[in-house]
Design a protein around this motif. Structure first.
Motif, short mmCIF file in Angstrom:
data_model
loop_
_atom_site.label_atom_id
_atom_site.label_comp_id
_atom_site.label_asym_id
_atom_site.label_seq_id
_atom_site.Cartn_x
_atom_site.Cartn_y
_atom_site.Cartn_z
N GLY A 1 0.82 -1.21 0.00
CA GLY A 1 0.00 0.00 0.00
C GLY A 1 0.85 1.26 0.00
N GLU A 2 0.29 2.29 -0.60
CA GLU A 2 0.99 3.58 -0.68
C GLU A 2 0.78 4.34 0.62
OE1 GLU A 2 0.94 7.48 -3.66
OE2 GLU A 2 -0.20 5.68 -4.19
N ILE A 3 1.72 5.20 0.96
CA ILE A 3 1.58 6.03 2.16
C ILE A 3 1.68 7.50 1.74
CG2 ILE A 3 4.03 6.06 2.80
CD1 ILE A 3 1.68 5.33 5.51
N THR A 4 0.89 8.36 2.38
CA THR A 4 0.99 9.80 2.10
C THR A 4 1.61 10.49 3.30
OG1 THR A 4 -1.15 10.31 3.08
CG2 THR A 4 -1.16 9.66 0.77
N LEU A 5 1.91 11.77 3.17
CA LEU A 5 2.52 12.51 4.27
C LEU A 5 1.59 12.64 5.46
CD1 LEU A 5 4.59 15.42 2.69
CD2 LEU A 5 5.42 13.55 4.12
N ARG A 6 0.28 12.48 5.22
CA ARG A 6 -0.67 12.55 6.33
C ARG A 6 -0.90 11.18 6.95
NH1 ARG A 6 -5.60 14.30 3.61
NH2 ARG A 6 -4.56 13.47 1.80
N GLY A 7 -0.16 10.18 6.44
CA GLY A 7 -0.28 8.84 7.00
C GLY A 7 -1.42 8.04 6.43
#
Length: 414
Positions: free
Chosen positions: A408-414
């Motif tokens: 899964g991908e992760i973003t800066l906001r988690g």
């Protein structure tokens, strides 16, 4: 002109159950394609003058796209025509030459219809993604007219010089990749993805289709050789790495030839092949899978990977060493995957307190993230969560739960 089958139709067989049986008998799986063909037949049965759909089967090599066209023709009771488009570079191949040229001849569309002798064949356009282009014109642009249901009722061939109706033909295009097909052509076709087979499906295909076919080709009877499902699985996993079944068919052919040789020399052999027989005939295993190693060390996490030949697991390792907070990434990673590691570290720094990590650690320790199998290129965003887990595990020195793999991908906001 007189040789062309003007308004000569073959009668469609509207027995839907029979069509389903033929499709199931010839091909294992591929449910989406079969369902679409049965739907087309059902609508044609209710509304006789329906325009035929233009289907494009997309998938890896060896999954049965081309042979499916033949099976569809059999199910509908229509004539079958195949036109290989791989390497075609001349627009005249599609639209024909004007009669003023020496050696002028009609295009391959009209020639194929003449050969079929019917106005409504199943027409397979094989390898539509491999059409080339040069100074003699662009064949894929000429195909726009052929494959447009609104225009193809009046297809103009330069040689015939009369409009010809192609709207009754069921066109089925095949392709390995959509990226090389021009957008306007893609827009005219109904895309059906033909995915690779799972191991269970390959075992069934080998039992029902490949082994009987190879026995027949090599003059063996069914009692001469017996392959258990466990051995077929061994051949699939140790000797092939593919989405389709072409490589598997070759390996089964080798096994059958090995038995045929023993039979012809009148030597004794095991009718039911064992592991040692397979290694004797095919040699040592060519491929080995990454085995789950367990998470005995903090900082090592199991990730899930997509490959062109199916799913796999990979390991993401992270380690800390005294330094100044530098991040090093190794393992032949692409730009997107490198960015995933940077995002994971940035998120961990911003939320260090939540994980009970002293924020001063980030400035006093260098971080190294490595993805083993250094020779294999890897890319994509879906290792983000795995990298974040590996980094968190390294900084907190807590081991990751056993038998757990993630993607899964992760973003800066988690």
């Amino acid at each position: 002109l007189l040789d062309l089958p003007w308004s000569e139709f073959t009668k469609d067989n509207f027995d839907l159950k029979r069509a389903q049986r033929i499709l199931d008998k010839d091909h294992f799986g591929l449910e989406k394609v079969k369902q679409r063909i049965v739907e087309y037949l059902a609508v044609l049965k209710l509304k006789r003058d329906m325009k035929a759909p233009i289907l494009c089967l997309v998938g890896p090599p060896g999954v049965g796209k081309t042979s499916l066209g033949k099976s569809i023709a059999k199910a509908l009771g229509r004539k079958y025509v195949r036109m290989a488009l791989g390497g075609i570079r001349d627009e005249a191949e599609i639209r024909g030459h004007r009669k003023t040229y020496i050696g002028a001849m009609p295009g391959r569309i009209i020639s194929s219809i003449k050969k079929a002798g019917a106005d409504n064949p199943v027409f397979v356009l094989d390898e539509i993604d491999k059409v080339g282009t040069d100074h003699r014109g662009d064949p894929s642009s000429a195909l726009l007219e052929v494959l447009d249901p609104e225009q193809n009722n009046a297809f103009y061939d330069h040689y015939v010089e009369v409009d010809y109706d192609l709207s009754n033909i069921l066109f089925i295009a095949t392709a390995n990749s959509l990226s090389t097909i021009q957008p306007a052509l893609l827009d005219r076709m109904e895309i059906i993805e033909v995915n690779g087979y799972t191991i269970e499906e390959k075992i069934e295909i080998a039992k029902k289709y490949l082994l009987p076919k190879q026995k027949e080709n090599h003059g063996l009877q069914s009692k001469d050789i017996n392959l258990k499902p466990a051995l077929i699985e061994k051949v699939i996993e140790d000797y092939t790495r593919e989405s389709g079944v072409r490589g598997l068919e070759k390996k089964i052919g080798s096994l059958v030839r090995g038995v045929a040789t023993k039979l012809a020399m009148e030597e004794e052999y095991n009718v039911t092949l064992a592991n040692e027989d397979i290694e004797r005939i095919l040699g040592a295993p060519i491929y080995d899978k990454d085995l789950y190693e367990g998470n005995e060390v903090a900082g090592v996490v199991t990730g899930l990977a997509w490959t062109s030949v199916g799913g796999d697991i990979l390991f993401i390792e992270s380690s800390l060493s005294p330094g100044k907070g530098k991040l090093t990434l190794t393992g032949n990673l692409g730009d997107v995957m490198k960015e995933s590691a940077v995002i994971a570290l940035a998120y961990l720094r911003a939320h260090a307190a939540e994980f009970g990590i002293d924020y001063t650690l980030f400035d006093n320790w260098d971080v190294h993230v490595h993805v083993p199998a250094g020779a294999t290129p890897k890319d994509g965003p879906s290792a983000g969560v795995t990298m974040l887990t590996a980094l968190t595990s390294a900084f907190t020195q807590r081991k990751v739960k056993q038998n757990l793999a993630m993607t899964g991908e992760i973003t800066l906001r988690g």
